[in-house]
Enzyme design. Sequence first.
Site, PDB file in Angstrom:
ATOM      1  N   ASP A  92      33.855 -18.764   4.402  1.00 29.77           N
ATOM      2  CA  ASP A  92      32.492 -19.303   4.372  1.00 29.77           C
ATOM      3  C   ASP A  92      31.954 -19.334   2.940  1.00 29.77           C
ATOM      4  OD1 ASP A  92      31.819 -19.267   7.469  1.00 29.77           O
ATOM      5  OD2 ASP A  92      32.795 -17.373   6.972  1.00 29.77           O
ATOM      6  N   ASP A 129      26.810 -22.725   3.032  1.00 31.67           N
ATOM      7  CA  ASP A 129      27.563 -23.067   4.236  1.00 31.67           C
ATOM      8  C   ASP A 129      26.847 -22.351   5.378  1.00 31.67           C
ATOM      9  OD1 ASP A 129      29.473 -23.861   6.096  1.00 31.67           O
ATOM     10  OD2 ASP A 129      30.781 -22.166   5.650  1.00 31.67           O
ATOM     11  N   GLU A 141      26.079 -27.769   3.441  1.00 32.56           N
ATOM     12  CA  GLU A 141      27.014 -28.455   4.324  1.00 32.56           C
ATOM     13  C   GLU A 141      26.283 -28.874   5.589  1.00 32.56           C
ATOM     14  OE1 GLU A 141      30.864 -27.169   6.838  1.00 32.56           O
ATOM     15  OE2 GLU A 141      31.076 -26.929   4.664  1.00 32.56           O
TER      16      GLU A 141
END
Length: 189
Positions: free
Chosen positions: A148, A13, A73
């Site tokens: 996260d 992420d 992501e």
Amino acid sequence: MNDNYDKIILGIDPGTNVMGYGVLGVTRKQPLLITMGVVTLDKMTDHYMRLNRIYSRVQSLVEQYLPDEMAIEAPFFGKNVQAMLKLGRAQGVAIAAALSREVPITEYEPRKIKMAITGNGAASKEQVKTLLIRILNITEQSLLPQLDATDALAAALCHFYESSKPALAKTSGNWKDYILKHPEKIKNK
């Protein structure tokens, strides 16, 4: 590390203040948490030093866990153009670090990741975390407070689901081709 698992997936992420990571091992088609964590970058004032830290940390994760694939992501589109540029750079640096070690990359939109984990593309980060605990049989104490890390783990699990889907046969959708391939289906009068 890779000898214990059929496949290892690294999830990232990306972020310029906090970068989350999660590593899943797959054994007999079952995903298992190996590790997860965050890299905090907000104390660094120089944006380029943050990018350097992202690059070196992703490389060290790749060297330590030897992932077969990486799921990352994709940046979401917001109104702040400067923030988007910085996030895109962070993502690019993470991708470059994995590619420098020849790890294949797959990018997933945040909505797709949330849909894969919760069945709702608009789910909250907390809902994603709650379902990861259930799906991967994780004790809540082993999770980090930063979302996260769970977002990165969700990216890895989304990739596991997507790569586990059976391949669909290609069809032309053309009746003429179907008739030519299956003449026995034609009834002669």
